[in-house]
Write a protein that holds these residues in place. Structure first.
Motif, PDB file in Angstrom:
ATOM      1  N   MET A  75     -21.842 -10.579  14.900  1.00 21.90           N
ATOM      2  CA  MET A  75     -22.637 -11.799  14.997  1.00 21.90           C
ATOM      3  C   MET A  75     -22.137 -13.254  14.794  1.00 21.90           C
ATOM      4  O   MET A  75     -22.359 -14.176  15.500  1.00 21.90           O
ATOM      5  N   ASP A  76     -21.807 -13.099  13.425  1.00 21.23           N
ATOM      6  CA  ASP A  76     -21.080 -14.320  13.090  1.00 21.23           C
ATOM      7  C   ASP A  76     -19.969 -15.129  13.797  1.00 21.23           C
ATOM      8  O   ASP A  76     -20.029 -16.179  13.985  1.00 21.23           O
ATOM      9  N   LYS A  77     -18.923 -14.083  14.166  1.00 26.89           N
ATOM     10  CA  LYS A  77     -17.912 -14.418  15.074  1.00 26.89           C
ATOM     11  C   LYS A  77     -18.345 -15.001  16.399  1.00 26.89           C
ATOM     12  O   LYS A  77     -18.089 -16.165  16.882  1.00 26.89           O
ATOM     13  N   TRP A  78     -19.356 -14.459  17.122  1.00 30.44           N
ATOM     14  CA  TRP A  78     -20.041 -15.011  18.280  1.00 30.44           C
ATOM     15  C   TRP A  78     -20.593 -16.250  18.176  1.00 30.44           C
ATOM     16  O   TRP A  78     -20.536 -17.066  18.924  1.00 30.44           O
ATOM     17  N   ILE A  79     -21.563 -16.504  16.910  1.00 33.43           N
ATOM     18  CA  ILE A  79     -22.022 -17.945  16.904  1.00 33.43           C
ATOM     19  C   ILE A  79     -21.083 -18.728  16.368  1.00 33.43           C
ATOM     20  O   ILE A  79     -21.083 -19.952  17.071  1.00 33.43           O
ATOM     21  N   ALA A  80     -19.934 -18.407  15.790  1.00 34.97           N
ATOM     22  CA  ALA A  80     -19.268 -19.499  15.373  1.00 34.97           C
ATOM     23  C   ALA A  80     -18.188 -19.805  16.985  1.00 34.97           C
ATOM     24  O   ALA A  80     -17.900 -21.163  17.062  1.00 34.97           O
ATOM     25  N   GLN A  81     -17.967 -18.980  17.636  1.00 36.89           N
ATOM     26  CA  GLN A  81     -17.185 -19.101  18.970  1.00 36.89           C
ATOM     27  C   GLN A  81     -18.197 -19.852  19.978  1.00 36.89           C
ATOM     28  O   GLN A  81     -17.741 -20.903  20.612  1.00 36.89           O
ATOM     29  N   VAL A  82     -19.294 -19.698  20.091  1.00 36.66           N
ATOM     30  CA  VAL A  82     -20.418 -20.577  20.693  1.00 36.66           C
ATOM     31  C   VAL A  82     -20.452 -21.846  20.544  1.00 36.66           C
ATOM     32  O   VAL A  82     -20.303 -22.716  21.038  1.00 36.66           O
ATOM     33  N   GLN A  83     -20.554 -22.055  19.142  1.00 37.46           N
ATOM     34  CA  GLN A  83     -20.648 -23.350  18.471  1.00 37.46           C
ATOM     35  C   GLN A  83     -19.161 -24.169  18.772  1.00 37.46           C
ATOM     36  O   GLN A  83     -19.374 -25.281  19.085  1.00 37.46           O
ATOM     37  N   LYS A  84     -17.898 -23.297  18.778  1.00 38.57           N
ATOM     38  CA  LYS A  84     -16.773 -24.015  19.082  1.00 38.57           C
ATOM     39  C   LYS A  84     -16.920 -24.371  20.295  1.00 38.57           C
ATOM     40  O   LYS A  84     -16.521 -25.588  20.839  1.00 38.57           O
ATOM     41  N   GLU A  85     -17.147 -23.551  21.279  1.00 38.52           N
ATOM     42  CA  GLU A  85     -17.403 -23.931  22.907  1.00 38.52           C
ATOM     43  C   GLU A  85     -18.489 -25.097  23.038  1.00 38.52           C
ATOM     44  O   GLU A  85     -17.974 -25.978  24.010  1.00 38.52           O
ATOM     45  N   LEU A  86     -19.125 -25.369  22.331  1.00 37.93           N
ATOM     46  CA  LEU A  86     -20.278 -26.546  22.631  1.00 37.93           C
ATOM     47  C   LEU A  86     -20.035 -27.445  21.767  1.00 37.93           C
ATOM     48  O   LEU A  86     -20.971 -28.666  21.707  1.00 37.93           O
ATOM     49  N   GLY A  87     -19.171 -27.627  20.860  1.00 37.52           N
ATOM     50  CA  GLY A  87     -18.854 -28.880  20.149  1.00 37.52           C
ATOM     51  C   GLY A  87     -19.848 -28.834  19.019  1.00 37.52           C
ATOM     52  O   GLY A  87     -20.065 -29.863  18.597  1.00 37.52           O
ATOM     53  N   LEU A  88     -20.451 -27.764  18.505  1.00 38.09           N
ATOM     54  CA  LEU A  88     -21.486 -27.821  17.485  1.00 38.09           C
ATOM     55  C   LEU A  88     -21.113 -27.410  16.111  1.00 38.09           C
ATOM     56  O   LEU A  88     -20.105 -26.623  15.973  1.00 38.09           O
ATOM     57  N   SER A  89     -21.754 -28.028  15.196  1.00 38.22           N
ATOM     58  CA  SER A  89     -21.357 -27.547  13.756  1.00 38.22           C
ATOM     59  C   SER A  89     -22.608 -27.718  12.975  1.00 38.22           C
ATOM     60  O   SER A  89     -23.267 -28.505  12.401  1.00 38.22           O
ATOM     61  N   VAL A  90     -23.517 -26.358  13.164  1.00 42.33           N
ATOM     62  CA  VAL A  90     -24.823 -26.486  12.540  1.00 42.33           C
ATOM     63  C   VAL A  90     -25.104 -25.021  11.775  1.00 42.33           C
ATOM     64  O   VAL A  90     -24.112 -24.259  12.184  1.00 42.33           O
ATOM     65  N   ASP A  91     -25.935 -24.938  10.765  1.00 43.81           N
ATOM     66  CA  ASP A  91     -26.286 -23.869  10.142  1.00 43.81           C
ATOM     67  C   ASP A  91     -27.389 -23.238  11.208  1.00 43.81           C
ATOM     68  O   ASP A  91     -28.238 -23.767  11.674  1.00 43.81           O
ATOM     69  N   VAL A  92     -27.004 -21.726  11.442  1.00 46.71           N
ATOM     70  CA  VAL A  92     -27.976 -20.981  11.961  1.00 46.71           C
ATOM     71  C   VAL A  92     -28.839 -20.095  11.306  1.00 46.71           C
ATOM     72  O   VAL A  92     -28.311 -19.176  10.712  1.00 46.71           O
ATOM     73  N   ASP A  93     -30.222 -20.273  11.240  1.00 47.58           N
ATOM     74  CA  ASP A  93     -31.124 -19.116  10.543  1.00 47.58           C
ATOM     75  C   ASP A  93     -31.308 -17.854  11.550  1.00 47.58           C
ATOM     76  O   ASP A  93     -32.153 -17.712  12.241  1.00 47.58           O
ATOM     77  N   VAL A  94     -30.258 -17.019  11.637  1.00 50.63           N
ATOM     78  CA  VAL A  94     -30.416 -15.925  12.630  1.00 50.63           C
ATOM     79  C   VAL A  94     -31.599 -15.086  12.278  1.00 50.63           C
ATOM     80  O   VAL A  94     -32.445 -14.601  13.240  1.00 50.63           O
TER      81      VAL A  94
END
Length: 75
Positions: free
Chosen positions: A1-20
């Motif tokens: 899950m963490d890898k997916w979140i990191a990849q989506v953030q990279k793709e969207l240009g985001l850098s935020v904490d996600v309270d999954v």
């Protein structure tokens, strides 16, 4: 899950904490108490609220409570 979140953030240009955990709990509440397909719609609306400055913790708590109190008459 963490890898997916990191990849989506990279793709969207985001850098935020996600309270999954909080997001999954509120999605579950919406799916089970309102209607299954409301889970992604609810998390989308939470994202918009947070983008406009709301607290993730506050919003997820409010929406979970709303979903748990939802009845057929509410619809």
């Amino acid at each position: 899950m963490d890898k997916w979140i990191a990849q989506v953030q990279k793709e969207l240009g985001l850098s935020v904490d996600v309270d999954v955990d909080s997001l999954l709990l509120v999605a579950r509440d919406a799916a089970h108490s309102v209607e299954r397909k409301m889970a992604p719609v609810t998390t989308y609306l939470i994202g918009i609220a947070v983008a406009q400055g709301a607290s993730v913790a506050e919003v997820t708590m409010k929406i979970s409570e709303l979903a748990k109190a939802w009845t057929v008459e509410s619809a």
